[in-house]
Design an enzyme around this catalytic site. Structure first.
Site, PDB file in Angstrom:
ATOM      1  N   GLY A   5       0.833  -1.190   0.000  1.00 52.61           N
ATOM      2  CA  GLY A   5       0.000   0.000   0.000  1.00 52.61           C
ATOM      3  C   GLY A   5       0.872   1.246   0.000  1.00 52.61           C
ATOM      4  O   GLY A   5       2.033   1.199   0.418  1.00 52.61           O
ATOM      5  N   GLN A  40       2.974  10.139   0.999  1.00 56.65           N
ATOM      6  CA  GLN A  40       4.268   9.458   1.053  1.00 56.65           C
ATOM      7  C   GLN A  40       5.159   9.786  -0.142  1.00 56.65           C
ATOM      8  O   GLN A  40       6.366   9.549  -0.100  1.00 56.65           O
ATOM      9  CB  GLN A  40       4.080   7.937   1.133  1.00 56.65           C
ATOM     10  CG  GLN A  40       3.490   7.488   2.464  1.00 56.65           C
ATOM     11  CD  GLN A  40       3.393   5.980   2.557  1.00 56.65           C
ATOM     12  OE1 GLN A  40       2.465   5.382   2.043  1.00 56.65           O
ATOM     13  NE2 GLN A  40       4.378   5.362   3.185  1.00 56.65           N
ATOM     14  N   CYS A  71       6.062   0.413   7.473  1.00 53.52           N
ATOM     15  CA  CYS A  71       5.645   1.516   6.611  1.00 53.52           C
ATOM     16  C   CYS A  71       6.822   1.915   5.733  1.00 53.52           C
ATOM     17  O   CYS A  71       7.954   1.983   6.211  1.00 53.52           O
ATOM     18  CB  CYS A  71       5.191   2.695   7.479  1.00 53.52           C
ATOM     19  SG  CYS A  71       4.674   4.140   6.543  1.00 53.52           S
ATOM     20  N   LEU A  72       6.533   2.182   4.465  1.00 49.56           N
ATOM     21  CA  LEU A  72       7.606   2.576   3.548  1.00 49.56           C
ATOM     22  C   LEU A  72       8.274   3.876   4.003  1.00 49.56           C
ATOM     23  O   LEU A  72       9.415   4.142   3.644  1.00 49.56           O
ATOM     24  CB  LEU A  72       7.049   2.748   2.128  1.00 49.56           C
ATOM     25  CG  LEU A  72       6.446   1.478   1.494  1.00 49.56           C
ATOM     26  CD1 LEU A  72       5.838   1.799   0.140  1.00 49.56           C
ATOM     27  CD2 LEU A  72       7.479   0.381   1.368  1.00 49.56           C
ATOM     28  N   HIS A 109      -4.431   1.639   7.468  1.00 52.50           N
ATOM     29  CA  HIS A 109      -3.092   2.244   7.585  1.00 52.50           C
ATOM     30  C   HIS A 109      -2.934   3.391   6.578  1.00 52.50           C
ATOM     31  O   HIS A 109      -2.479   4.485   6.929  1.00 52.50           O
ATOM     32  CB  HIS A 109      -2.038   1.144   7.351  1.00 52.50           C
ATOM     33  CG  HIS A 109      -0.616   1.598   7.332  1.00 52.50           C
ATOM     34  ND1 HIS A 109       0.323   1.174   8.262  1.00 52.50           N
ATOM     35  CD2 HIS A 109       0.056   2.438   6.503  1.00 52.50           C
ATOM     36  CE1 HIS A 109       1.496   1.746   7.988  1.00 52.50           C
ATOM     37  NE2 HIS A 109       1.367   2.507   6.916  1.00 52.50           N
ATOM     38  N   GLU A 110      -3.338   3.133   5.326  1.00 53.67           N
ATOM     39  CA  GLU A 110      -3.165   4.156   4.279  1.00 53.67           C
ATOM     40  C   GLU A 110      -4.118   5.339   4.487  1.00 53.67           C
ATOM     41  O   GLU A 110      -3.751   6.496   4.256  1.00 53.67           O
ATOM     42  CB  GLU A 110      -3.395   3.551   2.889  1.00 53.67           C
ATOM     43  CG  GLU A 110      -2.511   2.371   2.527  1.00 53.67           C
ATOM     44  CD  GLU A 110      -1.041   2.595   2.777  1.00 53.67           C
ATOM     45  OE1 GLU A 110      -0.575   3.756   2.750  1.00 53.67           O
ATOM     46  OE2 GLU A 110      -0.337   1.598   3.028  1.00 53.67           O
ATOM     47  N   HIS A 118      -2.754   7.747   6.844  1.00 52.47           N
ATOM     48  CA  HIS A 118      -1.757   8.647   6.236  1.00 52.47           C
ATOM     49  C   HIS A 118      -2.418   9.936   5.730  1.00 52.47           C
ATOM     50  O   HIS A 118      -1.819  11.010   5.769  1.00 52.47           O
ATOM     51  CB  HIS A 118      -1.075   7.975   5.034  1.00 52.47           C
ATOM     52  CG  HIS A 118       0.129   7.142   5.376  1.00 52.47           C
ATOM     53  ND1 HIS A 118       1.274   7.665   5.930  1.00 52.47           N
ATOM     54  CD2 HIS A 118       0.382   5.817   5.205  1.00 52.47           C
ATOM     55  CE1 HIS A 118       2.165   6.691   6.093  1.00 52.47           C
ATOM     56  NE2 HIS A 118       1.652   5.561   5.665  1.00 52.47           N
TER      57      HIS A 118
HETATM   58 CO    CO Z   1       2.601   3.780   5.775  1.00 58.15          CO
END
Ligand code: CO
Length: 162
Positions: free
Chosen positions: A46, A51, A88-89, A130-131, A134
């Site tokens: 995701g 991000q 998380c990225l 989660h996304e 963000h």
């Molecule tokens: Co994330």
């Protein structure tokens, strides 16, 4: 398509509340494709627009080889709760346990401007939560327990599978 730079925790763009998308343009579609390419290149499941530095309400998720391009997501129903490990990225090598709803119903706009509803559970539900967080400037490390650094993590996380 092009690979985009992933913003890391500490970048102010990750703390902002993103704005709704009112018009879907070619630029929006290119952004979604670039987000997807960037997510796949980094073994993610995701990714959210902030991000990659865009403060708009757009996410891309692909948990089971099905890609969803999701604009203006709203979780309209939540059921149950489950705790699992997330990464998380934007937070490389950081992991922690997060409690999320087990099942959700999501209302969103597709890249073609259609309103859709999606019922999700398990990792897909976790990833969407989660996304979506963000988009409100919330990172998993703001709500996780047992936050730790781990190199070569094998377990699937929410937007990072490393
Ligand atoms: Co994330």
């Amino acid at each position: 398509m092009s690979l985009l730079e992933i913003k890391k925790a500490g970048d102010p763009v990750l703390k902002q509340k993103c704005v709704e998308i009112t018009k879907i343009t070619k630029k929006t579609k290119k952004l979604l494709d670039d987000m997807a390419e960037t997510m796949y290149a980094n073994d993610g499941v995701g990714i959210a627009a902030p991000q990659i530095g865009e403060s708009i309400r757009a996410i891309v998720v692909d948990v089971n080889k099905k890609r969803y391009d999701i604009l203006n997501p709203v979780i309209i129903y939540r059921e149950g709760s489950a705790v699992d490990t997330e990464g998380c990225l934007s937070c490389p090598d950081i992991y922690g346990e997060v409690e999320r709803a087990e099942k959700i119903v999501l209302q969103y706009l597709t890249r073609y401007g259609k309103i859709k509803e999606l019922e999700a559970e398990g990792l897909l539900a976790r990833c969407i939560q989660h996304e979506t967080d963000h988009l409100d400037g919330r990172l998993f490390i703001d709500i996780a327990q047992n936050i730790r650094e781990e190199k070569n993590h094998k377990k699937r996380g929410a937007d990072s599978v490393k």
